[in-house]
Design a protein around this motif. Structure first.
Motif, PDB file in Angstrom:
ATOM      1  N   PHE A   9      -2.297  -2.104 -14.502  1.00 21.83           N
ATOM      2  CA  PHE A   9      -3.611  -2.270 -13.876  1.00 21.83           C
ATOM      3  C   PHE A   9      -3.655  -1.657 -12.475  1.00 21.83           C
ATOM      4  N   LYS A  10      -2.552  -1.758 -11.743  1.00 21.70           N
ATOM      5  CA  LYS A  10      -2.528  -1.130 -10.409  1.00 21.70           C
ATOM      6  C   LYS A  10      -2.568   0.404 -10.550  1.00 21.70           C
ATOM      7  N   THR A  11      -1.897   0.921 -11.577  1.00 19.24           N
ATOM      8  CA  THR A  11      -1.937   2.362 -11.853  1.00 19.24           C
ATOM      9  C   THR A  11      -3.364   2.807 -12.153  1.00 19.24           C
TER      10      THR A  11
ATOM     11  N   ASP B  69       0.860  -1.183   0.000  1.00 16.34           N
ATOM     12  CA  ASP B  69       0.000   0.000   0.000  1.00 16.34           C
ATOM     13  C   ASP B  69       0.898   1.234   0.000  1.00 16.34           C
TER      14      ASP B  69
ATOM     15  N   GLN C 117       0.583  -5.895 -14.949  1.00 14.77           N
ATOM     16  CA  GLN C 117      -0.007  -5.778 -13.603  1.00 14.77           C
ATOM     17  C   GLN C 117       0.271  -4.397 -13.008  1.00 14.77           C
TER      18      GLN C 117
ATOM     19  N   GLU D 188     -17.683   1.375 -13.913  1.00 13.97           N
ATOM     20  CA  GLU D 188     -16.317   0.912 -14.221  1.00 13.97           C
ATOM     21  C   GLU D 188     -16.206  -0.617 -14.234  1.00 13.97           C
ATOM     22  N   ALA D 189     -16.780  -1.261 -13.213  1.00 10.33           N
ATOM     23  CA  ALA D 189     -16.688  -2.731 -13.137  1.00 10.33           C
ATOM     24  C   ALA D 189     -17.363  -3.376 -14.349  1.00 10.33           C
TER      25      ALA D 189
ATOM     26  N   GLU E 245      -6.088   1.479 -11.104  1.00  4.57           N
ATOM     27  CA  GLU E 245      -6.828   1.466  -9.830  1.00  4.57           C
ATOM     28  C   GLU E 245      -6.555   2.738  -9.028  1.00  4.57           C
ATOM     29  N   MET E 246      -5.322   3.247  -9.147  1.00  9.73           N
ATOM     30  CA  MET E 246      -4.909   4.421  -8.356  1.00  9.73           C
ATOM     31  C   MET E 246      -4.910   5.705  -9.187  1.00  9.73           C
ATOM     32  N   ARG E 247      -5.686   5.713 -10.270  1.00 14.70           N
ATOM     33  CA  ARG E 247      -5.621   6.839 -11.218  1.00 14.70           C
ATOM     34  C   ARG E 247      -5.909   8.204 -10.586  1.00 14.70           C
TER      35      ARG E 247
END
Length: 261
Positions: free
Chosen positions: A115-117, A89, A112, A197-198, A119-121
């Motif tokens: 994708f984490k980026t 985190d 990956q 989004e989902a 999520e944290m946009r």
């Protein structure tokens, strides 16, 4: 002391200073105070980032590299984070503040990291760095191309993606078997989605998992109404749809499913 590249970590150390400097200059360094470099290795890119007006942090999983960085970059020592970026985190460090992301990403985890980026946009206005060339091109590709896919649509829903330049294998130790490519992602001014989004992720993944089929076939599992499925867009294949069309389609699917409830 030098660090030995470890195969299981996907390490290929860049040893061309001019390319390292060029990658460092790919960020604008405007609109945020912090930069996070992922997988700095022996710091070939790091040293150029330390000259920038922002505060540089590095996250590195390899303890040998951590030791090297702390010994050779004394002004960085307290900002070396010995963690796995994908599992850590990062807000333990940034406390919700904005930061840019940069790096020569290990090929085996590069998607990956993207994708984490995503999520944290909300915290990441800018992202740049080096990927396997094919992956970098895929992220930046537009509709109508075979390389256009899940990664292209989901990244470009939130960021403007730009392929910057290609890097040959011989400038690395050890040299990878493929060319590398450097890209830049700049977050859109309005990156809110006009759909859930989902649901967008579900629609895009379902469409491209059977990319040779028309959407009428690949999106069957959504149990859409016949009236929606008769729309001409369902006669197209996923790579024919732009990002905006995928977002609009997702919204129509949501409305269709609600009216069926």
């Amino acid at each position: 002391m030098t660090v030995k590249a470890k195969k299981h970590l996907g390490q290929h150390f860049l040893n061309d200073e001019s390319i390292a400097e060029k990658i460092a200059n790919s960020l604008s360094f405007e609109g945020y105070k912090n930069v996070l470099e992922i997988g700095p290795g022996m710091g070939v890119l790091t040293k150029y980032l330390l000259d920038k007006p922002t505060k540089t942090y590095v996250v590195e999983i390899d303890s040998e590299s951590v030791e090297y960085l702390k010994a050779n970059y004394l002004n960085l020592a307290d900002r070396v984070i010995e963690k796995d970026f994908l599992k850590y985190d990062i807000n333990e460090v940034f406390k919700g503040e904005s930061f840019a992301v940069i790096g020569n990403y290990p090929y085996n985890i590069s998607t990956q990291i993207v994708f984490k980026t995503l999520e944290m946009r909300d915290q990441i206005p800018e992202f740049s760095g080096m990927f396997q060339k094919e992956v970098a091109q895929r992220i930046c590709e537009k509709e109508g191309s075979k390389a256009y896919g899940i990664l292209s649509v989901l990244t470009q829903a939130f960021y403007d993606a730009e392929y910057l330049f290609t890097v040959p294998p011989h400038v690395f130790n050890p040299p990878p078997k493929v060319d590398s490519g450097v890209l830049r992602l700049t977050r859109k001014e309005d990156y809110s989605l006009d759909c859930d989004e989902a649901m967008l992720f579900k629609v895009v993944k379902a469409a491209f998992q059977q990319r040779r089929k028309t959407l009428r076939n690949s999106l069957k599992t959504f149990n859409l109404s016949d009236s929606l499925r008769e729309d001409s867009i369902f006669g197209q294949r996923p790579e024919q749809l732009s990002v905006a069309q995928f977002i609009a389609l997702t919204k129509r699917i949501e409305i269709d499913l609600k009216t069926q409830e």
